[in-house]
Design an enzyme around this catalytic site. Structure first.
Site, PDB file in Angstrom:
ATOM      1  N   LYS A 111      -9.348  -9.638   3.458  1.00  0.00           N
ATOM      2  CA  LYS A 111     -10.428  -8.717   3.844  1.00  0.00           C
ATOM      3  C   LYS A 111     -10.594  -8.663   5.360  1.00  0.00           C
ATOM      4  CE  LYS A 111     -11.752  -7.347  -0.218  1.00  0.00           C
ATOM      5  NZ  LYS A 111     -12.314  -8.242  -1.230  1.00  0.00           N
ATOM      6  N   LYS A 194       3.259  -0.211 -10.697  1.00  0.00           N
ATOM      7  CA  LYS A 194       2.180  -0.261 -11.697  1.00  0.00           C
ATOM      8  C   LYS A 194       1.241   0.923 -11.589  1.00  0.00           C
ATOM      9  CE  LYS A 194      -0.211  -4.071 -11.310  1.00  0.00           C
ATOM     10  NZ  LYS A 194      -1.061  -5.239 -11.605  1.00  0.00           N
ATOM     11  N   LYS A 197      -5.474   2.707  -9.407  1.00  0.00           N
ATOM     12  CA  LYS A 197      -6.532   3.693  -9.252  1.00  0.00           C
ATOM     13  C   LYS A 197      -6.297   4.571  -8.026  1.00  0.00           C
ATOM     14  CE  LYS A 197     -11.379   4.270  -8.596  1.00  0.00           C
ATOM     15  NZ  LYS A 197     -12.646   3.691  -8.238  1.00  0.00           N
TER      16      LYS A 197
END
Ligand code: TRP
Length: 329
Positions: A111, A194, A197
């Site tokens: 992050k 894969k 989203k």
């Protein structure tokens, strides 16, 4: 019977990859375990959502999990912030969480790397809140993907430290619940990798039949096999993989044979695949529409979940306060 706790990220738009990954397993687990599933909206504050987005995201997740088969009579399904006791347990556990180890957590470091301008303390203590989520319901098992393993390890450490400090066996160390073979990996429609989203390669539970057909017809394939029995290329194998989970076994065999014979027509493959996906998704899609329009029902479910979760959480916090030595005058 195991006590299972799992947090659900509070961003909606579940896709088939999510469904054949964790969700389908949650739906199975609720039958033979005591499950607590919650929408992790406190956790989502690290990214500073607007008040409107915060609520609409939570609502969408609630709708989609119910539509996908979470049964609020079997599992305790609740919104994290409806049970603020978890914030107190986070504070109490944070006394046993060392800043150095929080700074070394991989998710935190990632992050920091991605968003150097928003390194807030909530990000740093994310694993402590997650540990509180788990320990507050005295979970024995936590379903975790690879990316959450380190967080669960930290939870176990905080439980151990608490027990050590107060010479108690109060917290049992929760174990990872590994779905193993049951965790199917669903590829995307873009030929490689894969389903995700944000990758733009996904089929969502909230997609209408029309949207699904359109996306499948545009899926990446190859220029077609030129020699009999040539190995199946990745984009085509990806479509076969999806077919394997949504279609009748004979359907997949048929198209595999056509591929081996070099007689396959991708248009036919896609048409069939689209219809089989539509058949699978449509009931969930319809349920999403119904639930989205039924605020009364959603309110009832959220309140019921909050009440059940509160009962379990309040008991733990009360006992933890006693162990720590807080006394009422
Ligand atoms: N961190 C988890 C994720 O990103 C969500 C989560 C929050 C969670 N609290 C939890 C998962 C407790 C399991 C148990 O997916």
């Amino acid at each position: 019977m195991e006590r299972v706790v799992s947090g659900i990220r509070s961003t909606g738009n579940l896709h088939l990859g999510n469904y054949f990954g964790a969700i389908r397993n949650f739906v199975r687990m609720q039958n033979d375990h005591e499950c607590f599933f919650f929408i992790a909206d406190y956790h989502s504050l690290t990214t500073h959502p607007t008040p409107n987005d915060l609520h609409s995201n939570v609502r969408q997740v609630l709708v989609e999990y119910l539509a996908a088969g979470i049964d609020p009579e079997k599992a305790t399904l609740f919104v994290q912030s409806d049970v603020p006791e978890v914030a107190e347990l986070t504070l109490l556990l944070s006394m046993n969480a060392y800043v150095g180890e929080l700074e070394r957590t991989s998710s935190f470091k990632e992050k920091v790397r991605k968003n150097p301008n928003n390194v807030n303390a909530g990000l740093l203590t994310y694993p402590v809140l997650m540990a509180a989520d788990i320990l507050i319901h005295r979970a024995t098992k936590v379903p975790v993907g690879k990316d959450q393993e380190q967080h669960l390890e930290m939870c176990r450490k905080y439980a151990r430290r608490f027990n050590g400090l107060y010479k108690t066996e109060y917290f049992k160390e929760p174990e990872p619940f590994n779905f193993g073979q049951d965790l199917l990996k669903i590829p995307g429609l873009d030929g490689t990798g894969k389903m995700g989203k944000s990758e733009g390669n996904g089929l969502f539970l909230a997609d209408s039949p029309k949207q699904i057909r359109k996306k499948v017809m545009k899926a990446v394939t190859d220029s077609g096999p030129t020699e009999p029995n040539s190995p199946v290329t990745e984009p085509v194998q990806n479509l076969f993989t999806i077919m394997d989970v949504v279609s009748e076994p004979g359907t997949l065999q048929f198209f595999q044979q056509e591929y081996a014979n070099c007689t396959i027509r991708y248009g036919d493959l896609k048409k069939q695949l689209a219809e089989d996906i539509v058949q699978f998704v449509e009931p969930i899609y319809n349920r999403i529409q119904e639930l989205s329009a039924d605020s009364d029902y959603l309110q009832k479910i959220a309140r019921m979940g909050a009440e059940k979760a509160h009962e379990s959480a309040a008991k733990t916090v009360k006992e933890v306060r006693e162990i720590i030595g807080f006394k009422k005058f």
